[in-house]
Motif scaffolding. Structure first.
Motif, PDB file in Angstrom:
ATOM      1  N   PHE A 322       0.852  -1.183   0.000  1.00  0.00           N
ATOM      2  CA  PHE A 322       0.000   0.000   0.000  1.00  0.00           C
ATOM      3  C   PHE A 322       0.893   1.239   0.000  1.00  0.00           C
ATOM      4  CE2 PHE A 322      -2.346  -3.344   2.213  1.00  0.00           C
ATOM      5  CZ  PHE A 322      -3.562  -3.332   1.567  1.00  0.00           C
ATOM      6  N   THR A 323       0.779   2.066  -1.026  1.00  0.00           N
ATOM      7  CA  THR A 323       1.625   3.249  -1.071  1.00  0.00           C
ATOM      8  C   THR A 323       0.984   4.385  -0.280  1.00  0.00           C
ATOM      9  OG1 THR A 323       0.658   4.233  -3.063  1.00  0.00           O
ATOM     10  CG2 THR A 323       2.372   2.579  -3.384  1.00  0.00           C
ATOM     11  N   VAL A 324       1.841   5.166   0.344  1.00  0.00           N
ATOM     12  CA  VAL A 324       1.411   6.323   1.128  1.00  0.00           C
ATOM     13  C   VAL A 324       2.184   7.536   0.619  1.00  0.00           C
ATOM     14  CG1 VAL A 324       1.234   7.352   3.422  1.00  0.00           C
ATOM     15  CG2 VAL A 324       0.952   4.878   3.142  1.00  0.00           C
ATOM     16  N   LEU A 325       1.459   8.550   0.163  1.00  0.00           N
ATOM     17  CA  LEU A 325       2.085   9.788  -0.279  1.00  0.00           C
ATOM     18  C   LEU A 325       2.308  10.683   0.934  1.00  0.00           C
ATOM     19  CD1 LEU A 325      -0.060  10.477  -3.473  1.00  0.00           C
ATOM     20  CD2 LEU A 325       2.356   9.890  -3.433  1.00  0.00           C
ATOM     21  N   VAL A 326       3.534  10.800   1.364  1.00  0.00           N
ATOM     22  CA  VAL A 326       3.825  11.596   2.559  1.00  0.00           C
ATOM     23  C   VAL A 326       3.879  13.073   2.167  1.00  0.00           C
ATOM     24  CG1 VAL A 326       4.953   9.800   3.873  1.00  0.00           C
ATOM     25  CG2 VAL A 326       6.273  11.053   2.208  1.00  0.00           C
ATOM     26  N   GLU A 327       3.053  13.883   2.801  1.00  0.00           N
ATOM     27  CA  GLU A 327       2.957  15.306   2.472  1.00  0.00           C
ATOM     28  C   GLU A 327       4.211  16.031   2.946  1.00  0.00           C
ATOM     29  OE1 GLU A 327      -0.589  16.840   4.155  1.00  0.00           O
ATOM     30  OE2 GLU A 327      -1.904  15.405   3.139  1.00  0.00           O
ATOM     31  N   GLY A 328       4.877  16.695   2.016  1.00  0.00           N
ATOM     32  CA  GLY A 328       6.083  17.420   2.371  1.00  0.00           C
ATOM     33  C   GLY A 328       7.162  16.525   2.943  1.00  0.00           C
ATOM     34  N   ASP A 329       7.165  15.252   2.518  1.00  0.00           N
ATOM     35  CA  ASP A 329       8.135  14.266   3.012  1.00  0.00           C
ATOM     36  C   ASP A 329       8.066  14.109   4.528  1.00  0.00           C
ATOM     37  OD1 ASP A 329       9.031  13.698   0.475  1.00  0.00           O
ATOM     38  OD2 ASP A 329      10.642  15.175   0.538  1.00  0.00           O
TER      39      ASP A 329
END
Length: 455
Positions: A322-329
């Motif tokens: 499951f990919t998670v797009l981390v906001e602002g790393d």
């Protein structure tokens, strides 16, 4: 006695009526605010999750789902555009019309579908399975589901050696934008040792769908995959449904005893869709604007992946990324933190590594598989521990080396790290079309460290 008998008969008659598939009821739109449609006259006949049909003034029929209630009005959200919907518009539904039923068939392999189970690849109608499966089901019973299977070959050296995965394990793939996430997913879809791969593209850019299917996944990967697509311009219900549909398709093949690989990109966009739905239903925002229902729904979805019910040798399992797009790393933002606590491990893609030109840009020091101790030999575990220690020492010493402040011989361990770390980095580098199984991966790592592995 007679009263009791009459009451029992009335209850039986009511149950019979509710079970009839041919009874339609009708209501009217009483209000439209943002994404939510308020419907009068149906509140006593529908429940959360039921489907209704909005009859637009331009004669279109728009499917909607009940997401809440406001007094005597049922509140729905449409699966399509609400153009032509206004007060007084007719709304119909069939009694007991629960939503999200899919007739999955083995013939879906190699096809691209939308979240409602309709074909998107212009290759004709989909085969219809004999059994309807609800898109929203409970995970297998905790005490009755099988344990993780043996380790599974992912085809990616960095993952095979440093985050070894077992059949039925669930891992999170944490990444910012533009660090090679889609390419890594395509490598997993093509090279992982599985029977069927199910891909969910949730909230994907419409322009990139064909590029991913034709360039990244390719004909070879698509031939053994089912791809569920919901682009970013689709309503939030469609984006949410893409995750449920992909999970249901994966469960169909799991229940047939197959090894299934599930790739979902991304959980973050799924949660954003849940947030839009929850706020439209009237929920108050809580953590960073996410309503509480998001964090209640997230484990219900993720727990459906993994091993199926224990059936001995014929047990099927869903291995999931499951990919998670981390906001602002920010790897501690609410969604990333919640997902990390639910899954069985995490893989971190680092922007600095990608900027340095090493792909896949996996930060092995920050990546972890909780199943490693149970599937690798002690020799293999010792090898990866030593490699991690070398990389950590090199990361601490690299600035001193670049400044010329390091004196060779002052610290033998640092000297070793300076010598071996670039070789380990080269081991981690892998092209998209290259595949490497588990045994070869450990052997290559051992050779890079001048430590030939013994069987």
């Amino acid at each position: 006695m007679r009263g009791g008998t009459l009451a029992a008969r009335l209850d039986q008659a009511a149950a019979t009526l509710l079970g009839c598939a041919g009874i339609d009821v009708e209501g009217r739109v009483t209000g439209l605010s943002g994404l939510a449609v308020d419907i009068g006259g149906l509140a006593e006949h529908v429940a959360i999750g039921d489907r209704v049909t909005l009859h637009a003034r331009d004669h279109r029929k728009v499917t909607a789902e009940i997401i809440g209630f406001a007094g005597t009005a049922a509140r729905a959200m449409a699966f399509g555009a609400t153009d032509g919907i206004g007060p007084g518009v007719r709304v119909t539904t069939r009694l007991n019309r629960a939503g999200g039923v899919l007739h999955v068939d083995d013939g879906w392999v190699g096809r691209v579908i939308d979240p409602l189970g309709q074909p998107l690849d212009r290759r004709g109608a989909l085969a219809r399975g004999p059994v309807g499966l609800s898109a929203r089901t409970a995970p297998p019973e905790a005490t009755g589901r099988a344990r993780l299977g043996p380790r599974i070959d992912l085809g990616v050296r960095a993952l095979n050696a440093f985050t070894t995965c077992r059949d039925g394990q669930r891992l999170g793939l944490f990444a910012g934008s533009g660090v090679g996430k889609s390419t890594l997913l395509s490598m997993l879809a093509r090279h992982t040792d599985c029977d069927v791969a199910v891909l969910a593209l949730v909230g994907e850019r419409g322009r990139e769908v064909r590029e991913f299917l034709e360039d990244d996944l390719g004909a070879e990967g698509l031939a053994r995959s089912v791809v569920v697509v919901a682009t970013s311009d689709m309503p939030p219900l469609m984006r949410r449904e893409a995750a449920y549909t992909a999970m249901t398709v994966a469960e169909h093949f799991r229940d047939a005893g197959k090894k299934v690989l599930l790739l979902m990109d991304s959980v973050t966009r799924y949660c954003l869709a849940l947030r839009e739905i929850g706020l439209s239903a009237g929920e108050p925002p809580a953590t960073r604007g996410y309503p509480p229902s998001v964090f209640a729904e997230l484990p219900r979805l993720l727990e459906r992946a993994g091993p199926g019910p224990d059936l001995g040798e014929s047990t099927g399992r869903i291995t999931a990324f499951f990919t998670v797009l981390v906001e602002g790393d920010d790897h501690n933002e609410p969604i990333a933190d919640a997902v990390r606590g639910i899954l069985d491990g995490h893989v971190v893609l680092d922007r600095r590594i990608a900027e340095g030109g090493r792909y896949p840009a996996i930060d092995v020091l920050r990546s972890l598989s909780r199943a490693v101790p149970g599937c690798n030999t002690e020799t293999e575990n010792a090898l990866t521990r030593r490699a991690r220690r070398i990389l950590a020492l090199y990361a601490d010493a690299v600035d001193i080396v670049r400044l010329g402040a390091h004196r060779p011989g002052a610290d033998p361990e640092v000297d070793e790290a300076i010598r071996l770390a670039p070789r380990i980095e080269e081991f981690l580098r892998q092209t998209r079309d290259e595949a490497s199984n588990v045994e070869v991966s450990f052997q290559a790592l051992a050779e890079a460290m001048d430590e030939p592995i013994r069987p």
